[in-house]
Design an enzyme around this catalytic site. Sequence first.
Site, PDB file in Angstrom:
ATOM      1  N   GLN A  36       0.820  -1.216   0.000  1.00  0.00           N
ATOM      2  CA  GLN A  36       0.000   0.000   0.000  1.00  0.00           C
ATOM      3  C   GLN A  36       0.853   1.265   0.000  1.00  0.00           C
ATOM      4  OE1 GLN A  36      -3.491  -0.200  -0.116  1.00  0.00           O
ATOM      5  NE2 GLN A  36      -3.028  -2.359  -0.435  1.00  0.00           N
ATOM      6  N   CYS A  37       1.996   1.217  -0.630  1.00  0.00           N
ATOM      7  CA  CYS A  37       2.959   2.322  -0.644  1.00  0.00           C
ATOM      8  C   CYS A  37       2.899   3.036  -1.994  1.00  0.00           C
ATOM      9  CB  CYS A  37       4.355   1.728  -0.412  1.00  0.00           C
ATOM     10  SG  CYS A  37       5.724   2.893  -0.509  1.00  0.00           S
ATOM     11  N   GLY A  38       3.248   4.301  -2.011  1.00  0.00           N
ATOM     12  CA  GLY A  38       3.330   5.024  -3.272  1.00  0.00           C
ATOM     13  C   GLY A  38       4.356   4.415  -4.222  1.00  0.00           C
ATOM     14  N   THR A  40       4.756   1.138  -4.497  1.00  0.00           N
ATOM     15  CA  THR A  40       4.295  -0.218  -4.805  1.00  0.00           C
ATOM     16  C   THR A  40       4.362  -0.558  -6.296  1.00  0.00           C
ATOM     17  OG1 THR A  40       2.981  -0.331  -2.792  1.00  0.00           O
ATOM     18  CG2 THR A  40       2.338  -1.814  -4.562  1.00  0.00           C
TER      19      THR A  40
END
Length: 160
Positions: A36-38, A40
């Site tokens: 759920q990371c930018g 990803t």
Amino acid sequence: MENQFYNLSARTPRGKELPMSDFKGKAVLVVNTATQCGLTPQFEGLELLHEKYKDHGLVILGFPCDQFMGQEPESNETLEEVCKVNHGVSFQLTEKCDVNGANTHPIFKYLKNELGGFLGSKIKWNFTKFLVGKNGKPYKRYSPITKPEAIEKDIQKLLK
């Protein structure tokens, strides 16, 4: 003398032992990941490297980590399926782990000690990458924003 990297191990999300000694003679790219990371979208680039070089001696190990703003909400039970379905990941993932602090995974403790970064040895964000040579010697550390394709030349060099 046996390389220290080969004395370490991790566990798969299902709890199976994953000794680094299994990767002797291969280049290993160790990455702390999060779904759920930018950053990803880097899963796609990592998967492309995996597909292109897995038969030439590259192993990619994704170490899911939830230490950066809760960006890895998946459990060990759901990690592999979510990464495969949502991001096309087929490279090896490990169980969730810490990359900083008192419970730092031994592999990250070792790699951070060998290859310090901009913030000393601390991992500053998801998708920090460590490339380990075919001899088990840590080769280079890459920042979270370094895209997987930017590492390709170093991978090619180590696979020769």
